[in-house]
Design a protein around this motif. Structure first.
Motif, PDB file in Angstrom:
ATOM      1  N   ASN A  38      54.521   0.101 -36.743  1.00 34.22           N
ATOM      2  CA  ASN A  38      55.593  -0.666 -36.113  1.00 34.22           C
ATOM      3  C   ASN A  38      56.477   0.223 -35.245  1.00 34.22           C
ATOM      4  OD1 ASN A  38      54.708  -3.007 -37.263  1.00 34.22           O
ATOM      5  ND2 ASN A  38      56.271  -3.081 -38.849  1.00 34.22           N
ATOM      6  N   ALA A  39      56.684   1.467 -35.653  1.00 35.49           N
ATOM      7  CA  ALA A  39      57.480   2.390 -34.840  1.00 35.49           C
ATOM      8  C   ALA A  39      56.778   2.679 -33.514  1.00 35.49           C
ATOM      9  CB  ALA A  39      57.725   3.682 -35.600  1.00 35.49           C
ATOM     10  N   PHE A  40      55.457   2.873 -33.538  1.00 33.97           N
ATOM     11  CA  PHE A  40      54.714   3.092 -32.303  1.00 33.97           C
ATOM     12  C   PHE A  40      54.819   1.869 -31.394  1.00 33.97           C
ATOM     13  CE2 PHE A  40      51.810   5.947 -34.977  1.00 33.97           C
ATOM     14  CZ  PHE A  40      52.564   7.076 -34.684  1.00 33.97           C
ATOM     15  N   ARG A  41      54.695   0.687 -31.972  1.00 36.42           N
ATOM     16  CA  ARG A  41      54.781  -0.536 -31.177  1.00 36.42           C
ATOM     17  C   ARG A  41      56.177  -0.718 -30.590  1.00 36.42           C
ATOM     18  NH1 ARG A  41      51.502  -4.021 -35.619  1.00 36.42           N
ATOM     19  NH2 ARG A  41      49.415  -3.369 -35.009  1.00 36.42           N
ATOM     20  N   THR A  42      57.188  -0.310 -31.329  1.00 37.55           N
ATOM     21  CA  THR A  42      58.556  -0.404 -30.813  1.00 37.55           C
ATOM     22  C   THR A  42      58.741   0.497 -29.597  1.00 37.55           C
ATOM     23  OG1 THR A  42      59.405  -0.921 -33.008  1.00 37.55           O
ATOM     24  CG2 THR A  42      60.990  -0.089 -31.399  1.00 37.55           C
ATOM     25  N   TRP A  43      58.211   1.731 -29.656  1.00 36.12           N
ATOM     26  CA  TRP A  43      58.292   2.614 -28.505  1.00 36.12           C
ATOM     27  C   TRP A  43      57.533   2.043 -27.310  1.00 36.12           C
ATOM     28  CZ3 TRP A  43      61.754   6.034 -27.567  1.00 36.12           C
ATOM     29  CH2 TRP A  43      62.395   6.666 -28.618  1.00 36.12           C
TER      30      TRP A  43
ATOM     31  N   ALA B 110      49.294   2.955 -22.839  1.00 32.57           N
ATOM     32  CA  ALA B 110      48.623   3.989 -23.625  1.00 32.57           C
ATOM     33  C   ALA B 110      49.109   3.979 -25.076  1.00 32.57           C
ATOM     34  CB  ALA B 110      48.866   5.360 -22.990  1.00 32.57           C
ATOM     35  N   ILE B 111      50.407   3.796 -25.284  1.00 31.93           N
ATOM     36  CA  ILE B 111      50.943   3.768 -26.649  1.00 31.93           C
ATOM     37  C   ILE B 111      50.429   2.545 -27.398  1.00 31.93           C
ATOM     38  CG2 ILE B 111      53.069   3.419 -27.977  1.00 31.93           C
ATOM     39  CD1 ILE B 111      54.425   5.323 -26.026  1.00 31.93           C
ATOM     40  N   TYR B 112      50.405   1.385 -26.745  1.00 29.05           N
ATOM     41  CA  TYR B 112      49.872   0.188 -27.403  1.00 29.05           C
ATOM     42  C   TYR B 112      48.390   0.357 -27.742  1.00 29.05           C
ATOM     43  CZ  TYR B 112      53.805  -3.042 -27.126  1.00 29.05           C
ATOM     44  OH  TYR B 112      54.990  -3.674 -27.325  1.00 29.05           O
ATOM     45  N   PHE B 113      47.625   0.966 -26.841  1.00 30.26           N
ATOM     46  CA  PHE B 113      46.210   1.207 -27.113  1.00 30.26           C
ATOM     47  C   PHE B 113      46.050   2.143 -28.300  1.00 30.26           C
ATOM     48  CE2 PHE B 113      42.290   3.655 -26.478  1.00 30.26           C
ATOM     49  CZ  PHE B 113      41.362   2.623 -26.441  1.00 30.26           C
ATOM     50  N   TRP B 114      46.841   3.219 -28.327  1.00 26.13           N
ATOM     51  CA  TRP B 114      46.793   4.198 -29.419  1.00 26.13           C
ATOM     52  C   TRP B 114      47.171   3.541 -30.740  1.00 26.13           C
ATOM     53  CZ3 TRP B 114      51.102   7.884 -30.964  1.00 26.13           C
ATOM     54  CH2 TRP B 114      50.636   8.848 -31.846  1.00 26.13           C
ATOM     55  N   ALA B 115      48.223   2.722 -30.749  1.00 22.56           N
ATOM     56  CA  ALA B 115      48.629   2.032 -31.977  1.00 22.56           C
ATOM     57  C   ALA B 115      47.534   1.066 -32.437  1.00 22.56           C
ATOM     58  CB  ALA B 115      49.937   1.283 -31.767  1.00 22.56           C
TER      59      ALA B 115
ATOM     60  N   LEU C 216      44.807   3.158 -34.057  1.00 27.25           N
ATOM     61  CA  LEU C 216      45.253   3.604 -35.378  1.00 27.25           C
ATOM     62  C   LEU C 216      45.216   2.446 -36.380  1.00 27.25           C
ATOM     63  CD1 LEU C 216      48.309   5.893 -34.571  1.00 27.25           C
ATOM     64  CD2 LEU C 216      46.108   6.593 -35.491  1.00 27.25           C
ATOM     65  N   SER C 217      45.574   1.268 -35.908  1.00 22.68           N
ATOM     66  CA  SER C 217      45.628   0.103 -36.786  1.00 22.68           C
ATOM     67  C   SER C 217      44.243  -0.287 -37.306  1.00 22.68           C
ATOM     68  CB  SER C 217      46.250  -1.074 -36.035  1.00 22.68           C
ATOM     69  OG  SER C 217      46.333  -2.203 -36.849  1.00 22.68           O
ATOM     70  N   THR C 218      43.217  -0.063 -36.492  1.00 27.23           N
ATOM     71  CA  THR C 218      41.864  -0.440 -36.941  1.00 27.23           C
ATOM     72  C   THR C 218      41.359   0.468 -38.051  1.00 27.23           C
ATOM     73  OG1 THR C 218      40.821   0.903 -35.224  1.00 27.23           O
ATOM     74  CG2 THR C 218      41.217  -1.422 -34.719  1.00 27.23           C
ATOM     75  N   SER C 219      41.845   1.717 -38.091  1.00 23.62           N
ATOM     76  CA  SER C 219      41.376   2.645 -39.120  1.00 23.62           C
ATOM     77  C   SER C 219      42.378   2.821 -40.264  1.00 23.62           C
ATOM     78  CB  SER C 219      41.072   4.005 -38.492  1.00 23.62           C
ATOM     79  OG  SER C 219      42.250   4.564 -37.968  1.00 23.62           O
ATOM     80  N   ALA C 220      43.466   2.083 -40.231  1.00 19.83           N
ATOM     81  CA  ALA C 220      44.485   2.215 -41.276  1.00 19.83           C
ATOM     82  C   ALA C 220      44.003   1.566 -42.577  1.00 19.83           C
ATOM     83  CB  ALA C 220      45.786   1.556 -40.831  1.00 19.83           C
ATOM     84  N   VAL C 221      44.468   2.128 -43.685  1.00 16.51           N
ATOM     85  CA  VAL C 221      44.110   1.616 -45.004  1.00 16.51           C
ATOM     86  C   VAL C 221      45.010   0.429 -45.333  1.00 16.51           C
ATOM     87  CG1 VAL C 221      44.009   2.197 -47.461  1.00 16.51           C
ATOM     88  CG2 VAL C 221      43.436   3.919 -45.752  1.00 16.51           C
TER      89      VAL C 221
END
Length: 121
Positions: free
Chosen positions: A9-14, A60-65, A68-73
């Motif tokens: 959520n912090a990445f998405r906020t940025w 780029a940040i949304y893509f990165w988040a 990360l979200s697809t591999s998160a536990v």
């Protein structure tokens, strides 16, 4: 600690902040033409270029988040019992902001003790 949030959520906020900044700069740059006429074209060009760079950084940040979200536990939060995603060894619940950990050395209660508490209630 309501102001702390999950890492994703912090990445998405940025990403959202950069999107708003980019759009604002583009609008302000275009408004330069309205206020200063042909002399405002330089302001418009600078605003549009910096705004575009900000929008690309947001993308780029949304893509990165997203990656990360697809591999998160996915874990169930012990407080609100909703599924939430965790990045790393410690993170916060996306919904109730409870601190979660996968590291037994940092845990205040073990999984077995948590199950016993839930069975008693």
């Amino acid at each position: 600690m309501k102001f702390k949030s999950a890492k994703i959520n912090a990445f998405r906020t940025w990403g959202l902040l950069l999107t708003m900044l980019g759009m604002g700069l583009m609008i302000m740059g275009t408004a330069g033409i309205v206020f200063w006429g042909s002399a405002g074209k330089v302001v418009a060009a600078v605003g549009l270029v910096i705004g575009l760079v900000s929008m690309m950084a947001s993308l780029a940040i949304y893509f990165w988040a997203g990656m990360l979200s697809t591999s998160a536990v996915q874990v169930e939060c012990p407080e609100c019992h909703k599924l939430t995603k965790m990045l790393g060894k410690t993170d916060r619940c996306m919904f109730c902001h409870t601190i979660l950990t996968m590291d037994p050395a940092q845990a205040t209660i073990t999984a077995e003790e948590l199950e016993l508490q839930q069975l008693k209630h």
